[in-house]
Design an enzyme around this catalytic site. Structure first.
Site, mmCIF file in Angstrom:
data_model
loop_
_atom_site.group_PDB
_atom_site.id
_atom_site.type_symbol
_atom_site.label_atom_id
_atom_site.label_comp_id
_atom_site.label_asym_id
_atom_site.label_seq_id
_atom_site.Cartn_x
_atom_site.Cartn_y
_atom_site.Cartn_z
ATOM 1 N N SER A 101 67.962 58.759 64.975
ATOM 2 C CA SER A 101 68.051 58.357 63.573
ATOM 3 C C SER A 101 68.173 59.616 62.732
ATOM 4 C CB SER A 101 66.805 57.579 63.165
ATOM 5 O OG SER A 101 65.719 58.484 63.048
ATOM 6 N N LYS A 102 68.250 59.404 61.426
ATOM 7 C CA LYS A 102 68.429 60.538 60.516
ATOM 8 C C LYS A 102 67.324 61.584 60.674
ATOM 9 C CE LYS A 102 70.346 57.885 56.944
ATOM 10 N NZ LYS A 102 70.070 57.299 55.669
ATOM 11 N N ARG A 103 66.160 61.129 61.080
ATOM 12 C CA ARG A 103 65.049 62.075 61.257
ATOM 13 C C ARG A 103 65.413 63.207 62.214
ATOM 14 N NH1 ARG A 103 61.343 60.355 64.362
ATOM 15 N NH2 ARG A 103 62.385 58.411 64.865
#
Ligand code: GLU
Length: 489
Positions: free
Chosen positions: A253-255
């Protein structure tokens, strides 16, 4: 095998991310390998979340990666339209067919009633299910609900007995108990079909032979297979490809960093490197080969070699691979990729003259083997194009802060001021002289000069740097460094 037809069917509710791009790529490779057709279909039935901007972003991402589609938006095709919102009539037609065959019915339950049903099931420790209470409503009862202003959904009469088997080309056979399959909703109360229903109508009417998609869709597949059977459509082959995880083994994910394909583009990743890297997220040919050209991927790709296990996205490996692809570019190609970054940073004019282009190329030639991302050329070349470049504090302190830096720089300044050109032949005796004078190795003589001229202690070869920066600017930069030293004294 009948002629292969595969599709990528994104929902335009965000950008094209790494997972979607890998699904698109596997479909594309499979189609190209078999000389088949690659269809792009936009699944935009989530009216609240679908946007035109997202459609554009997805098409841009596909174009950047070079994944051309044979049918779909912009190119059309015999099986269109390719936007689900333009196919509502088709969905409607098959709903009628299902209703007439007793395989679908209108359900008037309100959200509150459904919740009460579930609550009762929870209390009795039963499986949570729609209990089918609207299956046998009379026309009179339906009329009464309509009169109340209720808008029905349409539910599918699912098969409750036995099992549904997904013959999956990657996972082998996956079996679901039909008792777990609800009478699920196929048309919402606003008349818009649900994903599980629309996808079946589209894949069937578009004559899709292989459904290749993320494994998160496995739980949807038995419902879809039941619909195929109820509608008398041939069932395509299924291939569910593994998830992509971040380095901490949770879903990417963007994390974890960039996940939008266009963000990778903006940061200076090359399409060929991305394609090569994405292909390896779940597929491999043999363990020894990592680098594959596009043609080689097309030739070697097969679903049989796609793994069941999740793939871990390794940004460092992608960067390494990008560096490899950058080094393979011709200088002109590298220039074409790097120029927009330099221009955006204001280091070079929008329309450089012939001479300016030559200078840019001379600089880029020195950097090509050193960058992993095209965007890195900006910071690595700033000092070539402008005198207004920052000092890397740590390098400056470490090198110019040393006792002998001042003497060496003063010596070099005088010697470099007296040569007639900055050619290798003229520079070499200058360095030799300094080595003798201070009894230092070449590296120790060059280091303060490098820091003075570039602001940092890592750069291309000093001869190349000096030749490009030129005599006048080199002397001015040595003066700046001497000033810095004087301030610290
Ligand atoms: N629109 C669905 C998605 O984006 C497509 C799933 C499928 O390929 O069937 O997840």
């Amino acid at each position: 095998m009948s002629k292969v037809r595969v599709r990528f069917a994104p929902s335009p509710t965000g950008f094209l991310h790494v997972g979607g791009a890998r699904t698109a790529l596997y479909n594309w490779l499979f189609a190209r390998h078999h000389g088949g057709t690659f269809v792009l279909r936009i699944e935009d039935t989530d009216l609240a979340r679908s946007t035109e901007e997202s459609v554009r972003g997805i098409l841009d991402g596909m174009r950047f990666l070079g994944l051309d589609w044979d049918e779909g938006p912009e190119v059309g095709g015999e099986y269109g339209p390719y936007f689900q919102t333009e196919r509502l009539e088709l969905y409607h037609k098959y709903v009628q067919q299902l209703m007439e065959a007793g395989r679908a019915y209108e359900c008037f339950c309100t959200p509150e009633e459904l919740e009460a049903q579930r609550q009762a099931q929870r209390e009795q420790k039963l499986d949570i299910h729609y209990d089918g209470r609207c299956r046998h409503l009379t026309e009179e009862q339906k009329g009464a609900y309509r009169a109340e202003g209720r808008k029905p959904v349409v539910r599918f009469v699912s098969e409750k007995e036995g099992q549904t088997e997904i013959p999956d080309l990657i996972r082998g056979s996956v079996v679901f108990q039909n008792s777990q399959i609800d009478d699920f909703v196929i048309v919402k109360s606003d008349g818009v079909p649900t994903y599980n229903y629309a996808v079946v109508i589209d894949d069937a009417l578009m004559e899709i032979t292989h459904v290749v998609r993320g494994e998160d869709h496995i739980p949807n597949t038995p419902k879809q297979i039941q619909l195929y059977k109820a509608l008398g459509f041939p069932i395509p082959e299924f291939a569910h490809i593994p998830m992509i995880l971040g380095s901490d083994k949770t879903r990417l994910s963007k994390r974890h960093g960039a996940t939008s394909v266009m963000q990778f583009h903006d940061e200076g990743y090359l399409a060929d490197a991305m394609v090569n890297y994405l292909a390896l997220l779940g597929w491999g040919y043999d363990d020894s080969q990592t680098l594959f050209s596009r043609d080689e991927l097309i030739e070697k790709f097969s679903l049989e070699r796609v793994s069941k296990n999740p793939a871990v996205f390794d940004f460092q490996k992608l960067q390494w691979m990008n560096g490899v692809y950058i080094r393979e570019l011709t200088l002109d190609e590298f220039y074409d990729h790097a120029f927009p970054h330099l221009q955006k940073a204001g280091l070079v004019p929008a329309e450089p003259s012939e001479e300016e282009q030559q200078l840019i190329k001379t600089v880029l030639k020195e950097l090509q083997s050193r960058v992993k991302l095209i965007s890195e050329v900006v910071e690595m070349s700033r000092y070539f194009f402008t005198d207004d470049f920052p000092y890397n504090e740590e390098a400056v302190r470490k090198v110019l802060g040393k006792g002998d830096a001042k003497g060496v720089l003063e010596y070099l300044r005088a010697a470099l001021a007296s040569v007639s050109s900055f050619s290798h032949e003229e520079l070499e005796p200058v360095f030799n002289g300094a080595m003798e004078e201070f009894d230092l190795k070449l590296g120790k003589v060059i280091q303060p000069l490098r820091v003075a001229v570039t602001g940092t202690n890592v750069s291309p070869g000093i001869y190349e740097v000096l030749e490009i920066v030129g005599q006048q600017r080199t002397l001015a930069r040595i003066d700046r460094a001497l000033d810095w030293i004087a301030q610290g004294e």
